[in-house]
Design an enzyme around this catalytic site. Structure first.
Site, PDB file in Angstrom:
ATOM      1  N   ASP A   1      17.058  -0.536  27.537  1.00 35.52           N
ATOM      2  CA  ASP A   1      16.610  -1.207  26.431  1.00 35.52           C
ATOM      3  C   ASP A   1      16.967  -0.466  25.104  1.00 35.52           C
ATOM      4  O   ASP A   1      17.350   0.716  25.189  1.00 35.52           O
ATOM      5  CB  ASP A   1      14.994  -1.064  26.734  1.00 35.52           C
ATOM      6  CG  ASP A   1      14.196  -1.896  25.796  1.00 35.52           C
ATOM      7  OD1 ASP A   1      14.648  -3.037  25.165  1.00 35.52           O
ATOM      8  OD2 ASP A   1      13.201  -1.195  25.232  1.00 35.52           O
ATOM      9  N   VAL A   2      16.687  -1.081  24.140  1.00 32.90           N
ATOM     10  CA  VAL A   2      17.068  -0.423  22.783  1.00 32.90           C
ATOM     11  C   VAL A   2      15.730  -0.109  22.005  1.00 32.90           C
ATOM     12  O   VAL A   2      15.457   0.981  21.770  1.00 32.90           O
ATOM     13  CB  VAL A   2      17.916  -1.557  22.092  1.00 32.90           C
ATOM     14  CG1 VAL A   2      18.171  -0.941  20.697  1.00 32.90           C
ATOM     15  CG2 VAL A   2      19.065  -1.578  22.779  1.00 32.90           C
ATOM     16  N   ASP A   3      15.084  -1.135  21.569  1.00 34.32           N
ATOM     17  CA  ASP A   3      13.750  -0.636  20.761  1.00 34.32           C
ATOM     18  C   ASP A   3      12.879   0.163  21.462  1.00 34.32           C
ATOM     19  O   ASP A   3      12.321  -0.214  22.691  1.00 34.32           O
ATOM     20  CB  ASP A   3      12.983  -1.946  20.382  1.00 34.32           C
ATOM     21  CG  ASP A   3      13.761  -2.787  19.503  1.00 34.32           C
ATOM     22  OD1 ASP A   3      14.916  -2.464  18.749  1.00 34.32           O
ATOM     23  OD2 ASP A   3      13.522  -3.912  19.069  1.00 34.32           O
TER      24      ASP A   3
ATOM     25  N   LYS B   1      16.156  -9.398  31.831  1.00 32.03           N
ATOM     26  CA  LYS B   1      16.808  -8.358  32.262  1.00 32.03           C
ATOM     27  C   LYS B   1      17.242  -8.100  33.657  1.00 32.03           C
ATOM     28  O   LYS B   1      18.372  -7.863  34.012  1.00 32.03           O
ATOM     29  CB  LYS B   1      15.970  -7.107  31.753  1.00 32.03           C
ATOM     30  CG  LYS B   1      15.447  -6.953  30.141  1.00 32.03           C
ATOM     31  CD  LYS B   1      15.047  -5.703  29.876  1.00 32.03           C
ATOM     32  CE  LYS B   1      14.898  -5.980  28.207  1.00 32.03           C
ATOM     33  NZ  LYS B   1      14.331  -4.701  27.678  1.00 32.03           N
TER      34      LYS B   1
ATOM     35  N   MET C   1       4.695  -6.243  24.677  1.00 38.14           N
ATOM     36  CA  MET C   1       5.204  -5.172  25.356  1.00 38.14           C
ATOM     37  C   MET C   1       4.298  -4.610  26.480  1.00 38.14           C
ATOM     38  O   MET C   1       4.709  -4.105  27.839  1.00 38.14           O
ATOM     39  CB  MET C   1       5.377  -3.955  24.351  1.00 38.14           C
ATOM     40  CG  MET C   1       6.699  -4.165  23.289  1.00 38.14           C
ATOM     41  SD  MET C   1       8.218  -4.626  23.975  1.00 38.14           S
ATOM     42  CE  MET C   1       8.361  -3.259  24.904  1.00 38.14           C
TER      43      MET C   1
ATOM     44  N   ASP D   1      11.078   0.831  28.076  1.00 35.20           N
ATOM     45  CA  ASP D   1       9.600   1.010  27.868  1.00 35.20           C
ATOM     46  C   ASP D   1       8.709  -0.047  28.051  1.00 35.20           C
ATOM     47  O   ASP D   1       7.422   0.457  27.857  1.00 35.20           O
ATOM     48  CB  ASP D   1       9.274   1.774  26.306  1.00 35.20           C
ATOM     49  CG  ASP D   1       9.558   0.426  25.262  1.00 35.20           C
ATOM     50  OD1 ASP D   1       8.645   0.256  24.663  1.00 35.20           O
ATOM     51  OD2 ASP D   1      10.797  -0.050  25.397  1.00 35.20           O
TER      52      ASP D   1
ATOM     53  N   GLY E   1      15.684  -7.438  23.818  1.00 39.07           N
ATOM     54  CA  GLY E   1      15.037  -8.669  23.110  1.00 39.07           C
ATOM     55  C   GLY E   1      15.330  -8.632  21.561  1.00 39.07           C
ATOM     56  O   GLY E   1      14.927  -9.852  20.993  1.00 39.07           O
ATOM     57  N   GLY E   2      16.073  -7.597  21.083  1.00 44.30           N
ATOM     58  CA  GLY E   2      16.478  -7.456  19.740  1.00 44.30           C
ATOM     59  C   GLY E   2      17.612  -8.395  19.301  1.00 44.30           C
ATOM     60  O   GLY E   2      17.951  -9.234  20.088  1.00 44.30           O
TER      61      GLY E   2
END
Length: 224
Positions: A19-21, A157, A51, A178, A109-110
């Site tokens: 994941d990124v954010d 995902k 989240m 996260d 999701g970014g």
């Protein structure tokens, strides 16, 4: 799945999806856009609900984008001025994986508009990035999000990971993230590592096969 099993899978995996954010980066991109334009109070509660699994991703994204009133011009200013803040040791971890010829993918999701720059900085091929893409009209006015992008779906995902395993025949895939949308990747992913270095989400911690707060923990385990 117990911690020992997750660690063993990680040590022998041939693919890691991340994941990124709030995992690779310290920020949630949409929240940072809101701070940039003084709309944080209206945006952050929606992000938190999503989240923690109380609001589906698509609805949360639409609600936040409505509040932001984003434009291509505003987004360009944000990208130019906002410095990427990486979580501790994540760049070291990704380099460690790359040195071992373990495939690395970003699933978020970014937006490609911001995530692609992160991928380039981390030497991750852009074709290994799964993200949303914003659509603007010729004047720069926000029209929506590209409906063809897989990342609009709540269970995206797991779907992406399933596709990667079918396409490249990866023997074992470990996902790191996260949020609740990360925690739902198993059993498609062979193991899920929850990350809490930015924020600890109790439900994610409970669902994670292994929960860490620093990417150095993963490096140390893989070096044993």
């Amino acid at each position: 799945m117990d911690v020992a099993r997750v660690k063993l899978i990680l040590k022998n995996c041939d693919c890691v999806t991340i994941d990124v954010d709030s995992t690779i980066c310290c920020d949630e991109t949409v929240d940072e856009l809101a701070k940039f334009w003084g709309k944080e109070d209206a945006i952050v509660p929606i992000t938190t609900l999503a989240m923690e699994g109380h609001l589906d991703f698509r609805t949360a994204l639409e609600k936040r984008m409505e509040v932001l009133d984003i434009s291509s011009q505003k987004l360009k200013v944000f990208i130019a001025e906002k410095k990427i803040q990486y979580t501790p040791n994540v760049k070291k971890f990704i380099k460690f994986l790359q040195n071992r010829c373990i495939a690395v993918y970003l699933i978020t999701g970014g937006f490609h508009e911001t995530v692609d720059n992160i991928a380039i900085d981390l030497n991750i091929p852009l074709e290994n990035v799964f993200a949303n893409r914003i659509i603007f009209d010729e004047t720069g006015r926000y029209l929506g999000v590209d409906e063809t992008e897989l990342t609009l779906k709540d269970n995206v995902k797991a779907e992406v990971i399933k596709g990667l395993k079918c396409r490249f025949n990866y023997k074992s895939v470990v996902h790191i993230g996260d949020g609740m949308n990360d925690a739902k990747v198993c059993p498609v992913a062979d193991a899920f590592v929850g990350y809490g270095g930015v924020v600890i989400r109790q439900k994610v911690k409970e669902l994670a096969g292994w929960f860490v707060t620093d990417f150095q923990q993963l490096i140390d385990e893989m070096m044993k």
